[in-house]
Scaffold this active site. Structure first.
Site, short mmCIF file in Angstrom:
data_model
loop_
_atom_site.label_atom_id
_atom_site.label_comp_id
_atom_site.label_asym_id
_atom_site.label_seq_id
_atom_site.Cartn_x
_atom_site.Cartn_y
_atom_site.Cartn_z
N SER A 1 13.24 90.63 160.92
CA SER A 1 13.44 90.95 159.50
C SER A 1 12.58 92.17 159.15
CB SER A 1 13.05 89.73 158.67
OG SER A 1 13.13 90.03 157.30
N VAL A 2 13.21 93.12 158.45
CA VAL A 2 12.51 94.38 158.12
C VAL A 2 12.44 94.64 156.61
CG1 VAL A 2 12.92 95.49 160.35
CG2 VAL A 2 14.64 95.71 158.54
N GLY B 1 8.13 77.15 148.02
CA GLY B 1 8.70 78.23 147.22
C GLY B 1 9.42 79.14 148.20
N HIS B 2 10.73 79.05 148.25
CA HIS B 2 11.53 79.80 149.22
C HIS B 2 12.26 80.93 148.49
CE1 HIS B 2 11.61 76.14 152.18
NE2 HIS B 2 10.40 76.55 151.87
N GLY C 1 1.43 81.68 142.51
CA GLY C 1 0.96 83.04 142.24
C GLY C 1 -0.38 83.32 142.89
N GLY D 1 3.08 78.31 156.48
CA GLY D 1 4.05 78.38 155.39
C GLY D 1 4.32 79.81 154.96
N ASP D 2 5.33 79.97 154.10
CA ASP D 2 5.70 81.27 153.52
C ASP D 2 6.08 82.31 154.56
OD1 ASP D 2 5.08 80.17 151.04
OD2 ASP D 2 3.00 80.84 151.15
N GLU D 3 6.65 81.87 155.65
CA GLU D 3 7.04 82.79 156.73
C GLU D 3 8.29 83.57 156.36
OE1 GLU D 3 6.62 79.53 157.14
OE2 GLU D 3 5.08 79.15 158.64
N GLN E 1 7.08 74.34 154.18
CA GLN E 1 5.72 74.57 154.70
C GLN E 1 5.79 75.14 156.11
OE1 GLN E 1 6.18 71.13 152.98
NE2 GLN E 1 6.00 72.59 151.34
N VAL F 1 5.03 80.03 144.34
CA VAL F 1 4.99 78.91 143.38
C VAL F 1 3.79 79.04 142.46
CG1 VAL F 1 4.69 76.41 143.17
CG2 VAL F 1 6.13 77.33 144.96
N LYS G 1 11.30 81.48 155.34
CA LYS G 1 12.34 80.52 155.69
C LYS G 1 13.56 80.64 154.78
CE LYS G 1 9.21 77.34 155.11
NZ LYS G 1 7.99 78.14 155.02
N SER H 1 8.12 92.49 159.64
CA SER H 1 7.69 93.50 160.59
C SER H 1 7.38 94.80 159.85
CB SER H 1 8.81 93.77 161.60
OG SER H 1 9.40 92.58 162.01
N ASP H 2 8.17 95.09 158.80
CA ASP H 2 8.02 96.33 158.04
C ASP H 2 6.64 96.46 157.40
OD1 ASP H 2 9.29 94.07 156.55
OD2 ASP H 2 8.78 95.34 154.83
P1 GDP Z 1 9.24 80.78 152.61
O1 GDP Z 1 8.43 79.82 151.80
O2 GDP Z 1 9.04 80.60 154.07
O3 GDP Z 1 10.69 80.80 152.24
O4 GDP Z 1 8.66 82.23 152.26
P2 GDP Z 1 8.26 82.78 150.80
O5 GDP Z 1 9.50 83.05 150.03
O6 GDP Z 1 7.24 81.92 150.16
O7 GDP Z 1 7.49 84.10 151.20
C1 GDP Z 1 8.09 85.14 151.90
C2 GDP Z 1 7.99 86.41 151.05
O8 GDP Z 1 8.24 87.53 151.86
C3 GDP Z 1 9.03 86.47 149.95
O9 GDP Z 1 8.49 87.18 148.86
C4 GDP Z 1 10.18 87.24 150.58
O10 GDP Z 1 10.98 87.92 149.62
C5 GDP Z 1 9.42 88.22 151.42
N1 GDP Z 1 10.09 88.62 152.67
C6 GDP Z 1 10.87 87.89 153.51
N2 GDP Z 1 11.17 88.61 154.62
C7 GDP Z 1 10.59 89.80 154.48
C8 GDP Z 1 10.51 90.97 155.30
O11 GDP Z 1 11.04 91.03 156.41
N3 GDP Z 1 9.79 92.03 154.81
C9 GDP Z 1 9.16 91.99 153.61
N4 GDP Z 1 8.48 93.05 153.22
N5 GDP Z 1 9.21 90.91 152.81
C10 GDP Z 1 9.90 89.83 153.24
P1 IMO Z 2 6.65 76.92 151.75
O1 IMO Z 2 7.76 75.93 152.01
C1 IMO Z 2 2.36 77.75 151.89
C2 IMO Z 2 -0.33 74.35 151.15
C3 IMO Z 2 -1.15 74.34 149.87
C4 IMO Z 2 -2.36 73.57 150.33
C5 IMO Z 2 -1.77 72.54 151.27
C6 IMO Z 2 -1.53 71.17 150.63
O2 IMO Z 2 6.91 77.82 150.60
O3 IMO Z 2 6.27 77.62 153.00
P2 IMO Z 2 0.26 70.24 148.90
O4 IMO Z 2 0.56 70.65 147.49
O5 IMO Z 2 1.42 70.29 149.82
O6 IMO Z 2 -0.44 68.90 148.96
O7 IMO Z 2 -0.82 71.33 149.40
O8 IMO Z 2 -0.53 73.06 151.71
N1 IMO Z 2 1.14 74.50 150.95
C7 IMO Z 2 1.82 75.61 151.24
N2 IMO Z 2 1.40 76.83 151.67
N3 IMO Z 2 3.68 77.50 151.73
C8 IMO Z 2 4.12 76.30 151.32
O9 IMO Z 2 5.43 75.98 151.27
C9 IMO Z 2 3.17 75.29 151.01
N4 IMO Z 2 3.26 74.02 150.56
C10 IMO Z 2 2.01 73.55 150.55
O10 IMO Z 2 -1.46 75.66 149.47
O11 IMO Z 2 -3.20 74.41 151.10
MG MG Z 3 6.98 79.84 150.29
#
Ligand code: GDP
Ligand code: IMO
Ligand code: MG
Length: 424
Positions: free
Chosen positions: A408-409, A40-41, A299, A12-14, A221, A297, A16, A329-330
């Site tokens: 993405s940079v 949390g996107h 913190g 997750g948190d890549e 996720q 989401v 997206k 990558s940055d």
């Molecule tokens: P998602 O859940 O996959 O949409 O990802 P999140 O929003 O939870 O987490 C990605 C975090 O990395 C966010 O704070 C973005 O603003 C930040 N982000 C996305 N792409 C880049 C990047 O290429 N470089 C840096 N430094 N931050 C990025």
């Molecule tokens: P995005 O879409 C990162 C993790 C939680 C926990 C496990 C199960 O922003 O990438 P849940 O509340 O779904 O039952 O929790 O999954 N988790 C995530 N980790 N990014 C997310 O979403 C996540 N959604 C759930 O931290 O380990």
């Molecule tokens: Mg996220």
């Protein structure tokens, strides 16, 4: 027309949200297919910063239709909070957002059940987001769920039945069943949802496809959190892999076109569970600091480590990824050496295949590559990449067998480099 899918390949948190926003101008419809407010996107553009939880990330471009699919679980309180904020900032959400009748509703008692389940697990708790995701999907599968479409029909009775059932469960689990305050907000949320276009999204999407419209499906996720293939039981409760887009939107497998697999140039995880390449040293802390690796989401601090190619090859296979997108990558711009885990040593044996369990006895085997030591955050095209970074890309492409078509940079919409290899 085909449906393209964008999904996370790690935990997750890549990034997206950012990339869905970047790709949205190429599509007519953007649709979320699973997950809920555990997501949390984050999106950044024109100096603005948004975090979306249940609403698709295609709402900020040119009025594309956005759909919350049947595979999503929706919390009326959090949805109302998120949507009203967006409306205040001028987004005409009621015009562009449609919600599936078959999406399941997260009740206040689901949040309580989530907390009770976690408490009972003690030291082996999952570290969920506490949003009631697991209990809502549990009710769906055990045929006790409440759906958005139920709002239109005999709702009060169905709600009370589900609530009583939850009260019995909460009593047995030693949980807190008092939801009076939350319930008031929840009912307001239900009234708010009624103002949206509630649709049979499977018919809507298939009709749009038949008319030649294009659809981008947005995953939440990541594949390593998938209920079937992730690091079970430390996973979420839905199918985050590409097949989830078929079930979560009513789209046939034969309709899937491009599959965008998105990953960070390193790796993170939030919550409990195994993470073979996790770094507990200063390098891990440095990645966290530079990458601002704190949950969008909750913190919570995200755990950081090197890229894991064993896990990535596994998730690329599961999803049938056709194009890779490398994020953040940055964050590695200043490192002398970059490490990539290409194999695991398990009980003295070297394996490149992802094992059944990664909970114990895994030693990552790393390949070391020279860092590029260049600030890439202002780069606009691939010709500007330093040689070491181009070499890192080629190394990954060779190990993963799929082209990296977007890099993405930085967090901003503009800090995105579409490579010539990108097919669209
Ligand atoms: P998602 O859940 O996959 O949409 O990802 P999140 O929003 O939870 O987490 C990605 C975090 O990395 C966010 O704070 C973005 O603003 C930040 N982000 C996305 N792409 C880049 C990047 O290429 N470089 C840096 N430094 N931050 C990025
Ligand atoms: P995005 O879409 C990162 C993790 C939680 C926990 C496990 C199960 O922003 O990438 P849940 O509340 O779904 O039952 O929790 O999954 N988790 C995530 N980790 N990014 C997310 O979403 C996540 N959604 C759930 O931290 O380990
Ligand atoms: Mg996220």
């Amino acid at each position: 027309m085909k449906v393209d899918v964008l999904l996370g390949l790690q935990w997750g948190d890549e990034g997206k949200g950012k990339v869905v926003d970047v790709l949205t101008p190429r599509y007519n419809i953007v649709a979320r297919f699973q997950g809920g407010p555990n997501a949390g996107h984050t999106l950044e553009f024109e100096g603005k910063h948004y975090v979306l939880r249940s609403i698709p990330s295609g709402i900020f471009q040119h009025g594309q239709t956005n759909v919350i699919g049947n595979g999503v679980v929706l919390d009326p309180i959090l949805f109302m909070e998120e949507a009203t904020e967006l409306e205040k900032s001028g987004i005409d959400l009621k015009r562009i957002l449609k919600i599936s009748r078959k999406a399941h509703l997260i009740m206040p008692t689901h949040r309580r059940l989530d907390a009770a389940n976690e408490r009972l697990k003690g030291d082996s708790k999952i570290g969920t987001t506490g949003k009631g995701i697991g209990p809502t999907y549990t009710d769906k599968v055990s045929r006790n769920g409440l759906r958005v479409g139920d709002i239109e029909c005999d709702f009060e009775r169905k709600y009370q039945l589900a609530k009583q059932r939850h009260a019995t469960l909460l009593k047995a689990l030693g949980g807190d069943a008092d939801v009076d305050e939350l319930e008031k907000q929840w009912m307001q949320g239900i009234e708010y949802i009624k103002q949206f276009d509630i649709i049979d999204s499977e018919f809507f999407i298939n009709k749009q496809l038949a008319e030649g419209k294009s659809v981008l499906c947005e995953g939440a996720q990541g594949s390593m959190l998938d209920i079937d293939f992730g690091s079970y039981p430390f996973v979420t409760s839905s199918n985050t892999v590409c097949a989830g887009a078929c079930a979560g939107l009513g789209v046939a497998p034969s309709k899937i076109g491009e599959v965008y697999g998105i990953f960070k140039a390193y790796c993170t995880r939030v919550g409990a569970g195994p993470f073979p390449t996790e770094l507990f040293d200063e390098t891990g802390a440095q990645i966290r600091r530079i990458g601002h690796e704190f949950g969008a989401v909750t913190g919570r601090e995200r755990r950081c480590g090197w890229i894991d190619l064993v896990a990535l090859r596994y998730t690329i296979m599961l999803n049938g990824v056709t194009q890779l997108i490398m994020m953040k990558s940055d964050v590695l711009d200043g490192f002398d050496t970059i490490k990539a885990c290409d194999a695991y040593e398990v009980n003295g044996q070297v394996t490149r295949d992802f094992p059944f369990s990664i909970e114990q006895g895994i030693t990552p085997i790393y390949t070391e590559l020279p860092g590029w030591k260049t600030d890439m955050t202002q780069f606009t095209c691939e010709e500007q990449f330093p040689k070491e970074f181009s070499d890192y890309i080629s190394f990954l492409e060779q190990k993963l067998g799929v082209p990296i078509t977007i890099v993405s940079v930085g967090p901003d919409r503009e800090q995105t480099i579409i490579r010539k290899k990108n097919k669209l």
